[in-house]
Scaffold this motif. Structure first.
Motif, mmCIF file in Angstrom:
data_model
loop_
_atom_site.group_PDB
_atom_site.id
_atom_site.type_symbol
_atom_site.label_atom_id
_atom_site.label_comp_id
_atom_site.label_asym_id
_atom_site.label_seq_id
_atom_site.Cartn_x
_atom_site.Cartn_y
_atom_site.Cartn_z
ATOM 1 N N SER A 169 -3.624 7.901 -37.452
ATOM 2 C CA SER A 169 -3.660 6.516 -36.973
ATOM 3 C C SER A 169 -3.712 6.389 -35.455
ATOM 4 C CB SER A 169 -2.430 5.753 -37.493
ATOM 5 O OG SER A 169 -2.411 5.735 -38.909
ATOM 6 N N GLY A 170 -3.530 7.501 -34.741
ATOM 7 C CA GLY A 170 -3.525 7.439 -33.292
ATOM 8 C C GLY A 170 -2.134 7.180 -32.744
ATOM 9 N N VAL A 171 -2.052 6.935 -31.446
ATOM 10 C CA VAL A 171 -0.769 6.707 -30.796
ATOM 11 C C VAL A 171 -0.991 5.774 -29.606
ATOM 12 C CG1 VAL A 171 -0.883 8.638 -29.153
ATOM 13 C CG2 VAL A 171 1.333 7.891 -30.030
ATOM 14 N N ILE A 172 0.065 5.055 -29.206
ATOM 15 C CA ILE A 172 0.018 4.171 -28.042
ATOM 16 C C ILE A 172 0.976 4.708 -26.994
ATOM 17 C CG2 ILE A 172 0.478 1.855 -27.159
ATOM 18 C CD1 ILE A 172 -0.173 0.794 -29.975
ATOM 19 N N GLU A 173 0.474 4.907 -25.775
ATOM 20 C CA GLU A 173 1.303 5.358 -24.669
ATOM 21 C C GLU A 173 1.434 4.241 -23.640
ATOM 22 O OE1 GLU A 173 0.548 10.178 -24.741
ATOM 23 O OE2 GLU A 173 -0.392 8.978 -23.152
ATOM 24 N N LYS A 174 2.638 4.046 -23.152
ATOM 25 C CA LYS A 174 2.876 3.100 -22.070
ATOM 26 C C LYS A 174 2.742 3.846 -20.752
ATOM 27 C CE LYS A 174 6.146 -0.432 -20.471
ATOM 28 N NZ LYS A 174 7.473 -1.065 -20.701
ATOM 29 N N VAL A 175 1.925 3.323 -19.834
ATOM 30 C CA VAL A 175 1.617 4.069 -18.611
ATOM 31 C C VAL A 175 1.680 3.159 -17.384
ATOM 32 C CG1 VAL A 175 0.091 5.615 -19.910
ATOM 33 C CG2 VAL A 175 -0.887 3.649 -18.714
ATOM 34 N N ARG A 176 1.753 3.805 -16.230
ATOM 35 C CA ARG A 176 1.552 3.167 -14.935
ATOM 36 C C ARG A 176 0.357 3.827 -14.273
ATOM 37 N NH1 ARG A 176 4.267 -1.407 -12.579
ATOM 38 N NH2 ARG A 176 6.323 -1.548 -13.519
ATOM 39 N N ILE A 177 -0.556 3.024 -13.729
ATOM 40 C CA ILE A 177 -1.774 3.548 -13.117
ATOM 41 C C ILE A 177 -1.743 3.254 -11.626
ATOM 42 C CG2 ILE A 177 -4.294 3.456 -13.109
ATOM 43 C CD1 ILE A 177 -4.123 2.507 -16.038
ATOM 44 N N ARG A 178 -1.908 4.285 -10.829
ATOM 45 C CA ARG A 178 -1.924 4.151 -9.368
ATOM 46 C C ARG A 178 -3.362 4.107 -8.881
ATOM 47 N NH1 ARG A 178 2.989 5.627 -6.898
ATOM 48 N NH2 ARG A 178 4.564 6.309 -8.400
ATOM 49 N N GLY A 179 -3.656 3.171 -8.005
ATOM 50 C CA GLY A 179 -5.001 3.033 -7.477
ATOM 51 C C GLY A 179 -5.158 3.729 -6.139
ATOM 52 N N ALA A 180 -5.994 4.764 -6.093
ATOM 53 C CA ALA A 180 -6.170 5.524 -4.859
ATOM 54 C C ALA A 180 -6.902 4.714 -3.791
ATOM 55 C CB ALA A 180 -6.926 6.817 -5.147
ATOM 56 N N VAL A 211 0.852 -1.182 0.000
ATOM 57 C CA VAL A 211 0.000 0.000 0.000
ATOM 58 C C VAL A 211 0.890 1.233 0.000
ATOM 59 C CG1 VAL A 211 -1.752 1.305 1.255
ATOM 60 C CG2 VAL A 211 -1.865 -1.192 1.165
ATOM 61 N N VAL A 212 0.648 2.139 -0.940
ATOM 62 C CA VAL A 212 1.422 3.365 -1.060
ATOM 63 C C VAL A 212 0.503 4.550 -0.825
ATOM 64 C CG1 VAL A 212 2.870 4.764 -2.569
ATOM 65 C CG2 VAL A 212 2.960 2.274 -2.731
ATOM 66 N N ASP A 213 0.793 5.363 0.162
ATOM 67 C CA ASP A 213 0.020 6.569 0.424
ATOM 68 C C ASP A 213 0.572 7.714 -0.412
ATOM 69 O OD1 ASP A 213 -1.579 5.321 2.360
ATOM 70 O OD2 ASP A 213 -0.023 5.605 3.871
ATOM 71 N N HIS A 214 -0.334 8.524 -0.981
ATOM 72 C CA HIS A 214 0.080 9.608 -1.851
ATOM 73 C C HIS A 214 -0.483 10.932 -1.364
ATOM 74 C CE1 HIS A 214 1.546 6.725 -4.825
ATOM 75 N NE2 HIS A 214 0.459 6.037 -4.560
ATOM 76 N N GLU A 215 0.297 11.962 -1.565
ATOM 77 C CA GLU A 215 -0.161 13.300 -1.226
ATOM 78 C C GLU A 215 -1.120 13.791 -2.302
ATOM 79 O OE1 GLU A 215 0.512 14.870 1.543
ATOM 80 O OE2 GLU A 215 1.654 13.122 2.200
ATOM 81 N N PRO A 216 -2.027 14.711 -1.966
ATOM 82 C CA PRO A 216 -2.924 15.270 -2.972
ATOM 83 C C PRO A 216 -2.136 15.850 -4.137
ATOM 84 C CG PRO A 216 -3.588 15.949 -0.773
ATOM 85 C CD PRO A 216 -2.275 15.263 -0.627
ATOM 86 N N GLY A 217 -2.654 15.629 -5.326
ATOM 87 C CA GLY A 217 -2.003 16.147 -6.523
ATOM 88 C C GLY A 217 -1.061 15.164 -7.177
ATOM 89 N N GLY A 218 -0.815 13.994 -6.539
ATOM 90 C CA GLY A 218 0.039 12.996 -7.158
ATOM 91 C C GLY A 218 -0.596 12.442 -8.416
ATOM 92 N N LYS A 219 0.214 12.102 -9.391
ATOM 93 C CA LYS A 219 -0.302 11.636 -10.670
ATOM 94 C C LYS A 219 -0.894 10.239 -10.550
ATOM 95 C CE LYS A 219 2.495 14.312 -13.908
ATOM 96 N NZ LYS A 219 3.441 14.222 -15.051
ATOM 97 N N ALA A 220 -2.141 10.078 -11.009
ATOM 98 C CA ALA A 220 -2.761 8.760 -11.014
ATOM 99 C C ALA A 220 -2.267 7.937 -12.188
ATOM 100 C CB ALA A 220 -4.280 8.899 -11.067
ATOM 101 N N VAL A 221 -1.948 8.595 -13.299
ATOM 102 C CA VAL A 221 -1.444 7.921 -14.494
ATOM 103 C C VAL A 221 -0.123 8.564 -14.888
ATOM 104 C CG1 VAL A 221 -1.864 7.341 -16.906
ATOM 105 C CG2 VAL A 221 -3.775 7.381 -15.289
ATOM 106 N N SER A 222 0.938 7.764 -14.949
ATOM 107 C CA SER A 222 2.253 8.253 -15.346
ATOM 108 C C SER A 222 2.618 7.662 -16.699
ATOM 109 C CB SER A 222 3.317 7.874 -14.312
ATOM 110 O OG SER A 222 2.980 8.372 -13.034
ATOM 111 N N VAL A 223 2.892 8.504 -17.677
ATOM 112 C CA VAL A 223 3.278 8.048 -19.009
ATOM 113 C C VAL A 223 4.772 7.763 -19.001
ATOM 114 C CG1 VAL A 223 3.374 8.616 -21.465
ATOM 115 C CG2 VAL A 223 1.435 9.391 -20.077
ATOM 116 N N THR A 224 5.148 6.530 -19.391
ATOM 117 C CA THR A 224 6.554 6.137 -19.373
ATOM 118 C C THR A 224 7.123 5.882 -20.764
ATOM 119 O OG1 THR A 224 5.965 3.796 -19.097
ATOM 120 C CG2 THR A 224 6.275 5.108 -17.095
ATOM 121 N N GLY A 225 6.292 5.938 -21.785
ATOM 122 C CA GLY A 225 6.780 5.704 -23.141
ATOM 123 C C GLY A 225 5.675 5.917 -24.158
ATOM 124 N N GLN A 226 6.066 5.978 -25.424
ATOM 125 C CA GLN A 226 5.095 6.201 -26.485
ATOM 126 C C GLN A 226 5.581 5.511 -27.752
ATOM 127 O OE1 GLN A 226 4.234 10.141 -28.747
ATOM 128 N NE2 GLN A 226 2.798 10.185 -27.026
#
Length: 375
Positions: free
Chosen positions: A113-124, A84-99
């Motif tokens: 054609s669009g684009v694909i982004e690699k992301v990390r999603i944090r669950g509040a 479990v990771v506690d986050h301060e208000p304003g922390g990013k829920a989705v972090s883009v790590t690549g495209q």
């Protein structure tokens, strides 16, 4: 260490297998004696060659099907529970790590054609951090006429064990989605592609495990909220769908039936309808028979009031889930809607699912809310 799914390891394994075979052929006449040393030599050469060939075949098959993506997945050494990771208000829920670009007949420009982004999603709410996910943004996302629009979203889940990358490379979800959009069969839709496994290599069957990882909460509460807060996505259940194969198909149906306020449409490709319990899952229900029953989808259709969701069940006449699918069709009641795709033949594999994805997306296009002006 060489990547388990990387090309260098596969090439090395094939070369070693070929070398072992050549060495066995060359040494065999020298091992033709009747003494125990000759017997041991022949046995060693025979089994060594067999092991080398089997290892090469296994690595090639694993890279193609995406059973295990890392050495820790294969060896079962990364089975720790989530932190479990506690986050301060304003922390990013989705972090883009690549495209990465998407190539189609329209070119590779993002507004074509669009684009694909690699992301990390944090669950509040769940406290979980999702495994790497891939977000496909359709070309309309970048076009001026849609600059102030919000889009529907489809969560796409692989099976277990599985790889989110194979949803792109083998099942070709972005390509099929783009074609369906261009054919006006599907509204411009954002895809979120990932594994259903969030905690090491444990198969949680998308459960909120008692005293364990809250995976269902992550997918039904955290992910929709995070995506709507980070992308221009409609924050309403009729603009969200879940799609999956095998384990991912079970999860997709469960999300819709148990949490219709999160997903109003679900597509299951070769999915099953009750969570198994085996060494890969551990104890999912904490010894609670009622909790196990509540995650049995056939039981829900038979005994619980219908919920306003649309389900698509894909199977074939020789698939493992064919008989159970017929029971699902016989059990549902309004306002639940159930549709099926039944192939004459097909197995539990990528080739079968690629035949089901295009008609499934067309079915989904008649149910997803289209893009809407923001606000």
């Amino acid at each position: 260490m060489l990547s388990l799914t990387g090309l260098p390891l596969r090439v090395l394994a094939v070369l070693l297998a070929a070398g072992a075979f050549a060495a066995t052929m060359w040494l065999w006449p020298r091992l033709a004696g009747r003494g125990w040393k000759s017997w041991l030599g022949r046995l060693g050469a025979f089994f060594g060659t067999q092991l080398a060939v089997l290892a090469a075949i296994g690595l090639v098959a694993n890279a193609y099907f995406g059973f295990y993506t890392t050495w820790s997945d294969l060896l079962g050494t990364d089975g720790k529970q989530g932190t479990v990771v506690d986050h301060e208000p304003g922390g990013k829920a989705v972090s883009v790590t690549g495209q990465q670009k998407v190539y189609s007949s329209q070119g590779s420009a993002q507004d074509r054609s669009g684009v694909i982004e690699k992301v990390r999603i944090r669950g509040a709410s769940s406290g979980l951090i999702g495994t790497p996910a891939y977000v496909y943004l359709p070309p309309q996302y970048f076009q001026p006429e849609y600059a102030h629009s919000r889009f529907p979203m489809a969560l796409v889940l692989s099976g277990y064990p599985g790889s989110a990358e194979k949803l792109i490379s083998l099942l070709e979800y972005p390509d099929s989605t783009l074609k369906a959009i261009q054919a006006s069969q599907l509204p411009p839709t954002v895809l979120v592609m990932m594994r259903p496994t969030l905690v090491g290599n444990r198969d949680t069957e998308c459960m909120d495990v008692p005293n364990g990882p809250q995976v269902e909460t992550f997918f039904t509460e955290d992910l929709p909220r995070a995506m709507a807060g980070s992308y221009r996505i409609l924050d309403r259940p009729d603009a969200r769908a879940a799609i999956g194969d095998s384990t991912g198909g079970y999860c997709a149906l469960k999300f819709a039936l148990r949490k219709p306020e999160s997903y109003r449409s679900a597509i299951s490709l070769s999915g099953y309808y009750t969570a198994p319990v085996d060494p890969t899952t551990g104890d999912l229900f904490g010894g609670r028979p009622r909790l196990k029953q509540e995650n049995d989808l056939l039981w829900r259709l038979r005994t619980q009031p219908g919920v306003p969701v649309s389900l698509l069940l894909a199977t074939s006449r020789n698939e493992h889930n064919y008989a159970a699918t017929q029971k699902m069709v016989a059990a549902f009641k309004a306002p639940t809607e159930v549709s099926t795709i039944t192939l004459d033949s097909g197995g539990h594999n990528f080739h079968t699912w690629t035949r089901e994805i295009p008609p499934a997306l067309e079915w989904l296009g008649r149910r997803l809310a289209p893009p809407q002006p923001a606000g």
